[in-house]
Design a protein around this motif. Structure first.
Motif, PDB file in Angstrom:
ATOM      1  N   LEU A   1     -14.333 -25.926 -13.906  1.00 50.53           N
ATOM      2  CA  LEU A   1     -13.819 -25.227 -12.734  1.00 50.53           C
ATOM      3  C   LEU A   1     -12.618 -25.962 -12.140  1.00 50.53           C
ATOM      4  O   LEU A   1     -11.570 -25.355 -11.886  1.00 50.53           O
ATOM      5  CB  LEU A   1     -14.928 -25.105 -11.679  1.00 50.53           C
ATOM      6  CG  LEU A   1     -14.484 -24.499 -10.343  1.00 50.53           C
ATOM      7  CD1 LEU A   1     -14.201 -23.017 -10.508  1.00 50.53           C
ATOM      8  CD2 LEU A   1     -15.529 -24.721  -9.268  1.00 50.53           C
ATOM      9  N   TYR A   2     -12.775 -27.268 -11.948  1.00 47.41           N
ATOM     10  CA  TYR A   2     -11.686 -27.990 -11.276  1.00 47.41           C
ATOM     11  C   TYR A   2     -10.479 -28.202 -12.173  1.00 47.41           C
ATOM     12  O   TYR A   2      -9.346 -28.294 -11.682  1.00 47.41           O
ATOM     13  CB  TYR A   2     -12.200 -29.291 -10.653  1.00 47.41           C
ATOM     14  CG  TYR A   2     -12.583 -29.035  -9.222  1.00 47.41           C
ATOM     15  CD1 TYR A   2     -13.783 -28.408  -8.916  1.00 47.41           C
ATOM     16  CD2 TYR A   2     -11.694 -29.312  -8.190  1.00 47.41           C
ATOM     17  CE1 TYR A   2     -14.103 -28.092  -7.618  1.00 47.41           C
ATOM     18  CE2 TYR A   2     -12.006 -28.997  -6.883  1.00 47.41           C
ATOM     19  CZ  TYR A   2     -13.209 -28.393  -6.597  1.00 47.41           C
ATOM     20  OH  TYR A   2     -13.520 -28.045  -5.302  1.00 47.41           O
ATOM     21  N   ALA A   3     -10.705 -28.285 -13.472  1.00 47.28           N
ATOM     22  CA  ALA A   3      -9.553 -28.344 -14.380  1.00 47.28           C
ATOM     23  C   ALA A   3      -8.755 -27.044 -14.268  1.00 47.28           C
ATOM     24  O   ALA A   3      -7.519 -27.051 -14.181  1.00 47.28           O
ATOM     25  CB  ALA A   3     -10.015 -28.557 -15.817  1.00 47.28           C
TER      26      ALA A   3
ATOM     27  N   GLY B   1      -6.952 -26.760 -10.864  1.00 51.87           N
ATOM     28  CA  GLY B   1      -5.740 -27.574 -10.851  1.00 51.87           C
ATOM     29  C   GLY B   1      -4.606 -26.898 -11.601  1.00 51.87           C
ATOM     30  O   GLY B   1      -3.449 -26.915 -11.173  1.00 51.87           O
TER      31      GLY B   1
ATOM     32  N   GLU C   1      -3.372 -23.897  -9.633  1.00 56.30           N
ATOM     33  CA  GLU C   1      -2.620 -24.335  -8.456  1.00 56.30           C
ATOM     34  C   GLU C   1      -1.234 -24.812  -8.880  1.00 56.30           C
ATOM     35  O   GLU C   1      -0.231 -24.510  -8.230  1.00 56.30           O
ATOM     36  CB  GLU C   1      -3.391 -25.453  -7.745  1.00 56.30           C
ATOM     37  CG  GLU C   1      -2.988 -25.616  -6.298  1.00 56.30           C
ATOM     38  CD  GLU C   1      -3.901 -26.567  -5.548  1.00 56.30           C
ATOM     39  OE1 GLU C   1      -4.651 -27.320  -6.197  1.00 56.30           O
ATOM     40  OE2 GLU C   1      -3.846 -26.572  -4.307  1.00 56.30           O
ATOM     41  N   ALA C   2      -1.194 -25.549 -10.003  1.00 56.96           N
ATOM     42  CA  ALA C   2       0.104 -26.041 -10.493  1.00 56.96           C
ATOM     43  C   ALA C   2       1.004 -24.880 -10.901  1.00 56.96           C
ATOM     44  O   ALA C   2       2.228 -24.961 -10.771  1.00 56.96           O
ATOM     45  CB  ALA C   2      -0.117 -26.981 -11.670  1.00 56.96           C
TER      46      ALA C   2
ATOM     47  N   ARG D   1     -13.303 -26.886   0.276  1.00 60.88           N
ATOM     48  CA  ARG D   1     -11.931 -26.376   0.419  1.00 60.88           C
ATOM     49  C   ARG D   1     -11.854 -24.992  -0.228  1.00 60.88           C
ATOM     50  O   ARG D   1     -12.073 -24.853  -1.431  1.00 60.88           O
ATOM     51  CB  ARG D   1     -10.939 -27.297  -0.280  1.00 60.88           C
ATOM     52  CG  ARG D   1      -9.477 -26.797  -0.189  1.00 60.88           C
ATOM     53  CD  ARG D   1      -8.544 -27.670  -1.005  1.00 60.88           C
ATOM     54  NE  ARG D   1      -8.592 -29.035  -0.553  1.00 60.88           N
ATOM     55  CZ  ARG D   1      -7.964 -29.486   0.531  1.00 60.88           C
ATOM     56  NH1 ARG D   1      -7.207 -28.677   1.234  1.00 60.88           N
ATOM     57  NH2 ARG D   1      -8.064 -30.749   0.881  1.00 60.88           N
TER      58      ARG D   1
ATOM     59  N   TYR E   1     -10.065 -21.688  -1.738  1.00 61.92           N
ATOM     60  CA  TYR E   1      -8.833 -21.362  -2.468  1.00 61.92           C
ATOM     61  C   TYR E   1      -8.598 -19.878  -2.344  1.00 61.92           C
ATOM     62  O   TYR E   1      -9.546 -19.097  -2.231  1.00 61.92           O
ATOM     63  CB  TYR E   1      -8.979 -21.748  -3.941  1.00 61.92           C
ATOM     64  CG  TYR E   1      -9.015 -23.244  -4.161  1.00 61.92           C
ATOM     65  CD1 TYR E   1      -7.855 -23.948  -4.452  1.00 61.92           C
ATOM     66  CD2 TYR E   1     -10.208 -23.948  -4.030  1.00 61.92           C
ATOM     67  CE1 TYR E   1      -7.880 -25.320  -4.628  1.00 61.92           C
ATOM     68  CE2 TYR E   1     -10.243 -25.323  -4.197  1.00 61.92           C
ATOM     69  CZ  TYR E   1      -9.087 -26.001  -4.496  1.00 61.92           C
ATOM     70  OH  TYR E   1      -9.111 -27.363  -4.659  1.00 61.92           O
TER      71      TYR E   1
END
Lengths: 280, 104
Positions: free
Chosen positions: B46-48, B51, B54-55, B69, B71
């Motif tokens: 999930l966090y990969a 990221g 988002e990038a 947080r 999103y």
């Protein structure tokens, strides 16, 4: 975060510090919400994510492996290769001298490009943006001084012994390993300073400089290959003899040097690609 | 960009779909994806993906609520999700139609 279960803290701790500063709290909360201690598959998935964050470039928040860090380590490897090439070629000065000169120019351009890329950080350091970073500047000097002492000891050990004697080989190995240590310490200090000193980067400077670094190292590698082939053509006895590093056969020393240069060029290419991706 | 998100089970696409009806934090995204699609996103995966998205500017992090947080989808993310969904819809229509022909 200190209230979190130990497993959560360990899993979050597997991520790079820079990633943790951005996502650490929310990720800890997610692991708690998922009750990760009850699901081994989620533990494995988290570990895979941490490995990915460390190994794969994914932008500023997902990786600590900055382009400049990679470039500095490429330069360190390149320096080792360059020293090896210098040692290898110093007894064959009459062969392919033009190629040697071109190689030296390409290497100088490559390393100069890295210096240019680091100028904004050097200016910020001189302006006192991070006083503690000065400690790292001392590292290369201390490392070189320690290496010079080691050289004196090695000379004393090898004194009076033949070039193939065990004492001479051990002394040469100690000097080589000490040199590697000094180069590694310098690279570590340089990459730390580049990472921690805040400096404003002119647009495109690093991207251009790292591209030149990669091209220069690549050209140096090609020229080193050409040089060896010319040695083979013009002086076959030297090519097949034991004029390699520390009186070893020439060919393995030449190929080893070329391999190190190629490795440095690949690293520089990676740094250049990452820098371009960062600035896009 | 389209190639990066083109696979059906790609976590990035699942996250975009989950955020299409409003902002969510990490756990809410995993719960929503598991409930709606039946895919369980691991925390590392999930966090990969977060990221990466988002990038790419397809999602953005909102101010944290406690330690969570949220999103939300950006305009670019909505455009990308729309394009991908239409492409998948065409593919689904084509596949079901042809399968129907075969079975008939």
């Amino acid at each position: 975060m200190s209230q979190d279960p130990r497993l959560v803290r360990v899993l979050v701790g597997c991520y790079p510090a820079r990633w943790r500063r951005v996502h650490g709290d929310e990720y800890s909360q997610l692991l708690c919400d998922l009750q990760v201690h009850r699901h081994p598959a989620l533990v494995l998935d988290s570990l895979r994510g941490a490995a990915r964050a460390r190994l794969v470039p994914g932008g500023l928040t997902m990786s600590t492996r900055s382009p400049m860090t990679v470039a500095v380590w490429a330069a360190a490897l390149f320096t080792v290769a360059g020293l090896g090439f210098q040692k290898l070629s110093e007894e064959l000065l009459t062969v392919a001298n033009g190629i040697r000169t071109l190689l030296a120019i390409a290497a100088a351009v490559a390393l100069l490009a890295l210096v240019v890329a680091a100028v904004p950080t050097a200016v910020a350091l001189v302006r006192g943006r991070d006083h503690r970073a000065w400690w790292y500047v001392a590292v290369p000097f201390v490392a070189c001084a320690a290496w010079l002492v080691l050289v004196q000891v090695a000379l004393a050990v090898a004194d009076g012994h033949g070039v193939h004697a065990t004492q001479t080989r051990l002394a040469a190995a100690a000097v080589a390993l000490g040199g590697l240590g000094a180069v590694a310490a310098t690279a570590w200090a340089a990459s730390t300073v580049l990472r921690r000193v805040p400096a404003e980067q002119p647009p495109g400077l690093r991207r251009t400089a790292l591209a030149v670094l990669a091209v220069g190292m690549g050209a140096t590698t090609v020229l080193a290959v050409l040089w060896g082939l010319l040695v083979h053509a013009h002086d076959p006895s030297a090519f097949t003899g034991d004029q390699g590093l520390v009186a070893t056969p020439f060919v393995p020393s030449w190929l080893g040097t070329v391999a190190l240069m190629a490795g440095a060029a690949v690293l520089a290419g990676v740094a250049s690609r990452r820098q371009s991706a960062t600035e896009r | 960009m389209a190639d990066d998100l083109g696979r059906w089970a790609e976590p990035g696409l699942l996250i975009l779909a989950s955020l299409a009806d409003g902002e969510k934090h990490g756990y809410a995204i995993t719960a929503d994806v598991a409930e709606q699609v039946g895919v369980r996103l691991g925390p590392g995966t999930l966090y990969a993906a977060l990221g990466r998205l988002e990038a790419l500017g397809l999602i953005e992090g909102r101010p944290a609520e406690g330690r969570r947080r949220p999103y939300r989808l950006t305009a670019a993310g909505a455009t990308e999700l729309t394009a991908q969904s239409r492409r998948m819809h065409r593919l689904a229509t084509l596949s079901l139609g042809r399968l129907g022909t075969v079975q008939a």
